[in-house]
Design a protein around this motif. Sequence first.
Motif, PDB file in Angstrom:
ATOM      1  N   GLU A  30       0.843  -1.198   0.000  1.00 32.13           N
ATOM      2  CA  GLU A  30       0.000   0.000   0.000  1.00 32.13           C
ATOM      3  C   GLU A  30       0.879   1.250   0.000  1.00 32.13           C
ATOM      4  O   GLU A  30       0.600   2.228  -0.704  1.00 32.13           O
ATOM      5  CB  GLU A  30      -0.900   0.026   1.237  1.00 32.13           C
ATOM      6  CG  GLU A  30      -1.998  -1.017   1.275  1.00 32.13           C
ATOM      7  CD  GLU A  30      -2.800  -0.919   2.570  1.00 32.13           C
ATOM      8  OE1 GLU A  30      -2.602   0.064   3.318  1.00 32.13           O
ATOM      9  OE2 GLU A  30      -3.622  -1.809   2.831  1.00 32.13           O
ATOM     10  N   TYR A  39       0.030   0.568  -9.872  1.00 33.66           N
ATOM     11  CA  TYR A  39      -0.817  -0.427  -9.206  1.00 33.66           C
ATOM     12  C   TYR A  39      -0.677  -1.808  -9.834  1.00 33.66           C
ATOM     13  O   TYR A  39      -0.519  -2.821  -9.137  1.00 33.66           O
ATOM     14  CB  TYR A  39      -2.278   0.027  -9.249  1.00 33.66           C
ATOM     15  CG  TYR A  39      -3.277  -1.096  -9.125  1.00 33.66           C
ATOM     16  CD1 TYR A  39      -3.426  -1.795  -7.922  1.00 33.66           C
ATOM     17  CD2 TYR A  39      -4.066  -1.477 -10.210  1.00 33.66           C
ATOM     18  CE1 TYR A  39      -4.344  -2.839  -7.814  1.00 33.66           C
ATOM     19  CE2 TYR A  39      -4.979  -2.513 -10.103  1.00 33.66           C
ATOM     20  CZ  TYR A  39      -5.115  -3.197  -8.906  1.00 33.66           C
ATOM     21  OH  TYR A  39      -6.004  -4.222  -8.802  1.00 33.66           O
ATOM     22  N   SER A  84      -6.050  -4.975   4.671  1.00 35.47           N
ATOM     23  CA  SER A  84      -5.420  -4.204   3.594  1.00 35.47           C
ATOM     24  C   SER A  84      -6.315  -4.240   2.369  1.00 35.47           C
ATOM     25  O   SER A  84      -6.883  -5.279   2.035  1.00 35.47           O
ATOM     26  CB  SER A  84      -4.053  -4.803   3.242  1.00 35.47           C
ATOM     27  OG  SER A  84      -3.556  -4.249   2.028  1.00 35.47           O
ATOM     28  N   HIS A  85      -6.438  -3.116   1.668  1.00 35.56           N
ATOM     29  CA  HIS A  85      -7.251  -3.129   0.458  1.00 35.56           C
ATOM     30  C   HIS A  85      -6.587  -3.905  -0.666  1.00 35.56           C
ATOM     31  O   HIS A  85      -7.187  -4.122  -1.725  1.00 35.56           O
ATOM     32  CB  HIS A  85      -7.608  -1.702   0.015  1.00 35.56           C
ATOM     33  CG  HIS A  85      -6.439  -0.807  -0.269  1.00 35.56           C
ATOM     34  ND1 HIS A  85      -6.030   0.176   0.583  1.00 35.56           N
ATOM     35  CD2 HIS A  85      -5.597  -0.748  -1.325  1.00 35.56           C
ATOM     36  CE1 HIS A  85      -4.991   0.813   0.071  1.00 35.56           C
ATOM     37  NE2 HIS A  85      -4.712   0.272  -1.079  1.00 35.56           N
TER      38      HIS A  85
END
Length: 411
Positions: A30, A39, A84-85
């Motif tokens: 992140e 990403y 966590s995303h």
Amino acid sequence: MAIDFVIPDDAKEVRARVRKWVQDECIPAEKRMAEGEDYKTVLADLRKKARAQGLWLPFMPKEFGGMGLGPLSNALVQMELGQSHLGALSMNSQGPDDATMLTLLAHGTEFQKEKYLKPFLNGDKRVCYSMTEKAAGADATGMQTTATKDGNGNYVLNGEKWFSSSANVADIAVVMAKTNPDAARHQQFSTFIVELPNPGYKIIRNIPTMAHHSEVAEQMGAAHCEIEIEDLVVPEENLLGGEGQGFAMGQHRLAYGRLRHGMHNVAMAQRALDLATAHVTERSTFGKGLEDRQGVQFMLAECASQLYIARLMLMHIAYKAENGLDIRQENGIAKVFLANMVHKVVDTAIQLHGALGYSTDTPLAGWYTDIRSQRLVDGPDEVHKWITGKNVIRAFKNDGTTAAAAGGDLL
């Protein structure tokens, strides 16, 4: 016989592995993204490492390339990934892909499994679910999108969809449409697999919401799209689960999705409570540590209590699922509770951080605007409460007590 809350050793082991994975790999990733790394590159690196460690598709059987975890072990894993995303994405366990994989596994034809399920399992493609419409809202039986046979082995779909999450990154859309308006209310609809891009499935826009919007978030699938469906041709072989079975397919995937949201909500609430507690143990006001103030301790206690109840709910549902028992009532109750629980805990964490919590220097502000959706997605609170209440009345009429609808089978 004693009630046993002992977690099997193999479940403890996989939970520990995933906890370490999230803390050592996902949360630092992140930060890499926050510092400007691409990403897709970050996610590709994470997924390569995850697969090398055997951390892939925790909810899928081993013969389909997954970890083969049962409901209990998977619940424990999801309650770590949600911190966590990038957690779920790193192990190809993100929604709405996960629920669609399970539905294809259970109800897809051999052709559909080969052509559509395999790329999902490998992480090569993503999916969106197009059910919701403006005109229908929470009452999905009000859907107006139609599907008619053209006599040439196809269905032709026309209508509109609303809040089709992840449609902007999807390679496949699972679309629900009305095939028989004269059938019983829940047998009027069918589900179709649609390959994207397709000129008959047009994304009008990514609907602006109160959640934080960014290009990266949209790449991750956080967008909610408005769709125009016009003369969309779908081969009959792409009918999923049979004609008139759209609601059965929807409930199959939504049941798991509600639980996964709840599991991730527990993980996010836990991380929020950890952040808040770390902050108050480091701060002093008016010559006294924040941690020594009774009001602060009460706030932390309320959060801990909410998390405790949430975990017990999920463990009980996992137990019932492991044993093939009906979880619909508990699932509806938990869906509402967990959505409100995470909102309460994150809000408290913001309050304990003061102005810092309101800023974007911590992840709390972003979480707060995002999790408001939890009380709406997969059915708003009020619909679930309505169904829960109906079941309470039904239990009383059948048994002379409401216990069966209120966890009474625990006693």
